[in-house]
Enzyme design. Structure first.
Site, short mmCIF file in Angstrom:
data_model
loop_
_atom_site.label_atom_id
_atom_site.label_comp_id
_atom_site.label_asym_id
_atom_site.label_seq_id
_atom_site.Cartn_x
_atom_site.Cartn_y
_atom_site.Cartn_z
N THR A 1 -4.82 6.12 -21.48
CA THR A 1 -4.59 4.79 -20.92
C THR A 1 -3.17 4.40 -21.32
OG1 THR A 1 -5.58 3.86 -22.91
CG2 THR A 1 -6.96 3.94 -20.94
N LYS B 1 -3.00 0.71 -24.76
CA LYS B 1 -3.45 0.59 -26.16
C LYS B 1 -2.21 0.67 -27.06
CE LYS B 1 -8.14 2.08 -25.11
NZ LYS B 1 -8.27 2.89 -23.89
N TYR C 1 0.86 -1.20 0.00
CA TYR C 1 0.00 0.00 0.00
C TYR C 1 0.88 1.23 0.00
CZ TYR C 1 -4.96 -1.00 0.37
OH TYR C 1 -6.26 -1.32 0.08
N ASP D 1 -7.94 13.50 -24.53
CA ASP D 1 -7.88 12.10 -24.09
C ASP D 1 -7.24 11.33 -25.24
OD1 ASP D 1 -8.37 9.42 -23.71
OD2 ASP D 1 -10.43 9.67 -23.02
N GLU E 1 -0.55 4.92 -0.37
CA GLU E 1 -1.33 6.15 -0.57
C GLU E 1 -0.44 7.37 -0.45
OE1 GLU E 1 -2.58 3.55 1.04
OE2 GLU E 1 -4.78 3.56 1.02
N ARG F 1 -2.60 -2.49 -18.25
CA ARG F 1 -3.82 -1.69 -18.16
C ARG F 1 -3.65 -0.63 -17.08
NH1 ARG F 1 -6.87 -4.77 -21.24
NH2 ARG F 1 -8.49 -3.22 -21.22
#
Ligand code: DSN
Length: 415
Positions: free
Chosen positions: A224, A227, A53, A198, A55, A233
């Site tokens: 993203t 692609k 973790y 985008d 954060e 991903r």
């Protein structure tokens, strides 16, 4: 700790993974948003980084033990800055939709207006489609392309003057032409709007210098990573330094919790690949391969939306050939060719059975296909579409697909 191999402990899952590997190896993957990652990317993705973790951001975490995580995340940020000439980068969005939503909340107040592209003209669900939650929070108005398939800049300007958007949004998921970012920026400046692009679909082509780069010009750019950019991903947000704090706060703690650091590490690896000279060759070939499809399908008499392609994809109306997008997708799937049905501009048909299919070249290019193979692929698609009810012919093409793909193995190391 369970020390068994997956095959031994969970054969059901392993079997499905093996079948999916075989499907990817033996089929023609032509969904334009899909690609094949390298083994080093897979290695980082499947690493022990998934245990941690973290954060917060490098140097400012809410949890201890983040010293190595910081190194990894900073490398991903620095590499993205270098690739796209970005002032500030956030690599934590879990994918493209969360990245876009985080931007809306960073830059706008609820009720404010975003001017984005209509979905059937190539836009994306998260750019204001009525089925998404964001349309309950922000006021989306949507522009279109013109009869020639270009973004209708006059109409966009008129809409901007009428609706006074806070944000003008470009960058699309089924649009196949270049984007004139300077002209959009001029309109945005005229009406006092911020600019957002985008670039999820074309980020790899931009990274390689094969398409215009909006990052130095626009306020915020999202993409993203999986692609044309060919990473795992995920999503990233790039912005001008003046928006950095707002963007970072919006991603965390505004919207997400702990970042997926295994993903971020794999993204950093993909960015290293994007900085290699080979990546430019790959991006050029993606476009050259798409041009072969354009020429072949024009020759076969299909109607290409937007009059053709400047990037990695084609949107094709199949109804003049007497079938629907769903029928085309189904017949191609039976032959081992994966595409997706897609709406065409102002489609008279329904989203689940639209008039078109969307085809792309990134995944085939990654596996080594060049112009010669794309000619064969186009012929196979034509054969399937003109014989879509003839199972014998579909099976025949399936065998041809298997022969062709066997010459271009994807992951021999995983077999
Ligand atoms: N699902 C992606 C695509 O196929 O374009 C966009 O989110």
């Amino acid at each position: 700790m369970n020390t068994k191999k997956l095959t031994e402990f969970d054969p059901l899952i392993q079997e499905s993974i093996t079948k999916e590997l075989q499907r990817q190896e033996e089929g023609l993957e032509m969904i334009p948003s899909e690609n094949f990652v390298s083994l080093p990317v897979l290695e980082a993705l499947g690493s022990i980084l998934t245990n941690k973790y973290s954060e917060g951001y490098p140097g400012k975490r809410y949890y201890g033990g983040c010293e190595f995580i910081d190194e990894i995340e900073q490398l991903a940020i620095d590499r993205a800055k270098e690739i796209f000439s970005a002032e500030h980068v956030n690599v934590q969005p879990l994918s493209g939709a969360p990245a876009n939503i985080a931007v809306y909340f960073a830059l706008l107040e609820p009720g404010e207006t975003i001017l984005g592209m209509d979905l059937s003209h190539g836009g994306h669900l998260t750019h204001g489609h009525p089925v998404t939650h964001m349309t309950k929070v922000f006021n989306f108005v949507r522009y279109k392309t013109d009869a020639e398939g270009k973004i209708d800049l006059d109409n966009l300007r008129e809409m901007a003057l009428e609706h006074k958007p806070k944000l003008i949004l470009v960058g699309y998921s089924a649009y196949s032409r270049e984007i004139e970012y300077e002209k959009i920026k001029e309109i945005a400046d005229e009406v006092g709007a911020m600019t957002m692009a985008d670039i999820a679909h074309i980020a790899g082509l931009i990274a390689a210098g094969e398409m215009n780069n909006p990052v130095p010009l626009f306020d915020v750019v999202t993409t993203t990573t999986h692609k044309t950019l060919r990473g795992p991903r995920g999503g990233i947000i790039m912005c001008k330094e003046k928006f950095a704090k707002k963007i970072d706060k919006s991603v965390f703690p505004g919207f997400q919790g702990g970042p997926h650091e295994n993903n971020i590490a794999a993204t950093a690896v993909a960015f290293k690949e994007a900085l290699e000279p080979e990546f430019k060759t790959y991006a050029k070939q993606i476009k050259a391969n798409a041009k072969v499809l354009e020429r072949k399908f024009n020759g076969y008499g299909y109607k290409l939306c937007f009059n053709g392609t400047d990037n990695h994809l084609l949107l094709m109306d199949v109804t003049p050939k007497g079938l629907t997008g769903q029928q085309a997708e189904d017949a191609l799937t039976k032959s081992g060719i994966t595409v997706n049905k897609n709406m065409i501009p102002d489609d008279p048909r329904k989203p689940m059975d639209p008039s078109g299919i969307r085809l792309g070249t990134p995944a085939l290019t990654t596996r080594g296909f060049k112009e010669e193979e794309m000619e064969i692929v186009a012929d196979m698609i034509e054969k399937v579409l003109t014989n879509h009810e003839d199972d014998k012919i579909l099976e025949e093409v399936r065998k041809e697909v298997k022969d062709l793909t066997s010459r271009f193995p994807l992951y021999p190391e995983l077999a």
